[in-house]
Design a protein around this motif. Structure first.
Motif, PDB file in Angstrom:
ATOM      1  N   GLN A 156       0.850  -1.192   0.000  1.00 39.84           N
ATOM      2  CA  GLN A 156       0.000   0.000   0.000  1.00 39.84           C
ATOM      3  C   GLN A 156       0.886   1.243   0.000  1.00 39.84           C
ATOM      4  OE1 GLN A 156      -2.255  -0.912   3.572  1.00 39.84           O
ATOM      5  NE2 GLN A 156      -4.097  -1.237   2.363  1.00 39.84           N
ATOM      6  N   HIS A 195       0.770   0.903  -4.281  1.00 43.77           N
ATOM      7  CA  HIS A 195      -0.597   0.975  -4.796  1.00 43.77           C
ATOM      8  C   HIS A 195      -1.438   1.859  -3.891  1.00 43.77           C
ATOM      9  CE1 HIS A 195      -0.567  -2.343  -7.880  1.00 43.77           C
ATOM     10  NE2 HIS A 195       0.587  -2.529  -7.276  1.00 43.77           N
ATOM     11  N   ALA A 203      -5.173   3.321  -3.114  1.00 43.87           N
ATOM     12  CA  ALA A 203      -6.602   3.155  -3.357  1.00 43.87           C
ATOM     13  C   ALA A 203      -7.254   4.481  -3.743  1.00 43.87           C
ATOM     14  CB  ALA A 203      -7.283   2.582  -2.119  1.00 43.87           C
ATOM     15  N   GLN A 206      -5.434   4.420  -8.066  1.00 42.76           N
ATOM     16  CA  GLN A 206      -6.718   4.018  -8.623  1.00 42.76           C
ATOM     17  C   GLN A 206      -7.602   5.183  -9.039  1.00 42.76           C
ATOM     18  OE1 GLN A 206      -7.231   0.482  -5.500  1.00 42.76           O
ATOM     19  NE2 GLN A 206      -8.958   0.591  -6.879  1.00 42.76           N
ATOM     20  N   GLU A 258      -4.845  -2.751  -8.881  1.00 44.18           N
ATOM     21  CA  GLU A 258      -4.968  -3.421  -7.585  1.00 44.18           C
ATOM     22  C   GLU A 258      -4.759  -4.914  -7.800  1.00 44.18           C
ATOM     23  OE1 GLU A 258      -9.100  -3.109  -6.250  1.00 44.18           O
ATOM     24  OE2 GLU A 258      -9.633  -2.698  -8.344  1.00 44.18           O
TER      25      GLU A 258
END
Length: 259
Positions: A99, A146, A148, A182, A238
């Motif tokens: 994350q 990554h 969100a 994202q 994701e």
């Protein structure tokens, strides 16, 4: 390099729970390696973004997180898998996915509202730098962050500083730092990261080397083929859901490889 984020789905090979696989380095390495062989992808993932990372990092007032990170069961298993891959004659490209600081900051603020942005992101940058160093020294070839969601507008500079701290450690170890966000409207890519924009995030101004992020849902992959040639690095926004059936993945990846 075709490297969709496939991790938990590998547990289907042994018909075990993905969380159990993620805590056992040998099982992790065997299942993910077999998945790579089945699908013909170019990389293996030794870790995937997971909520336990925020707990291991802790809030800024929780002290040095290095020992907590090294003791985390998922981190230990991932590092053991990397060590085993070092003896693999096929020499797979090994990537660690985590994350990013914006996602981690949001998780920590749920548990402790009101955390100061500057202190929080400085803490997360140091923690992610520790994590990158652990994995780079063990032998990964790339790290992926990554997100969100994009950071709040007023925290973008702090967020970039956190990524810069982790990215500098990655570059020192000659490990590629990759960023995936994202948010479909996001276009403010930090210079310290290899950007992997999705179809709606591409910009003519993004002239430096970059990759491409497909949807985490393989059913949407044909849409990427309709927009033109794939980039040299292709991943997903994701993790592909662990329950996604392997036969369908084989077919969809065959189409991507033939593009």
């Amino acid at each position: 390099m075709l490297a969709p984020l496939l991790f938990g789905v590998a547990a289907q090979i042994e018909a075990i729970d993905p969380e159990l696989m993620a805590r056992d380095g040998t099982r992790l390495r065997k299942n993910v390696a077999e998945l790579r062989r089945m699908l013909g992808t170019d990389a293996v993932f030794c870790s995937a973004p997971h909520g336990s990372l925020a707990t291991a990092l802790g809030a800024p007032d929780s002290g040095d997180c290095a020992d907590r990170l090294a003791a985390d069961a998922r981190v230990q298993a991932s590092l053991e898998a990397v060590r085993q891959w070092q003896a693999d004659a096929s020499e797979p490209v090994v990537i660690a996915a985590f994350q990013g600081p914006s996602t981690l900051a949001a998780a920590l603020r749920q548990a402790q509202p009101g955390l100061d942005a500057e202190a929080l992101y400085e803490h997360l940058g140091r923690g992610l730098a520790v994590l990158v160093r652990l994995f780079a020294e063990t032998g990964v070839h790339g790290v992926q962050f990554h997100e969100a969601a994009a950071p709040p507008p007023g925290e973008v500079d702090c967020w970039k500083d956190a990524l810069g701290t982790a990215g500098n450690v990655a570059r020192f170890h000659r490990v590629a730092p990759v960023l995936v966000v994202q948010d479909p409207g996001f276009k403010s890519w930090p210079a310290q990261m290899v950007a992997c924009p999705g179809a709606t995030q591409r910009s003519a101004a993004l002239m430096r080397p970059h990759g491409q992020a497909l949807s985490g849902d393989p059913q949407h992959w044909p849409e990427a083929l309709a927009t033109g040639p794939l980039e040299k690095l292709v991943t997903t926004t994701e993790e592909v859901p662990p329950a996604h059936e392997l036969p369908g993945l084989v077919q969809r990846l065959a189409r991507l490889k033939g593009a």
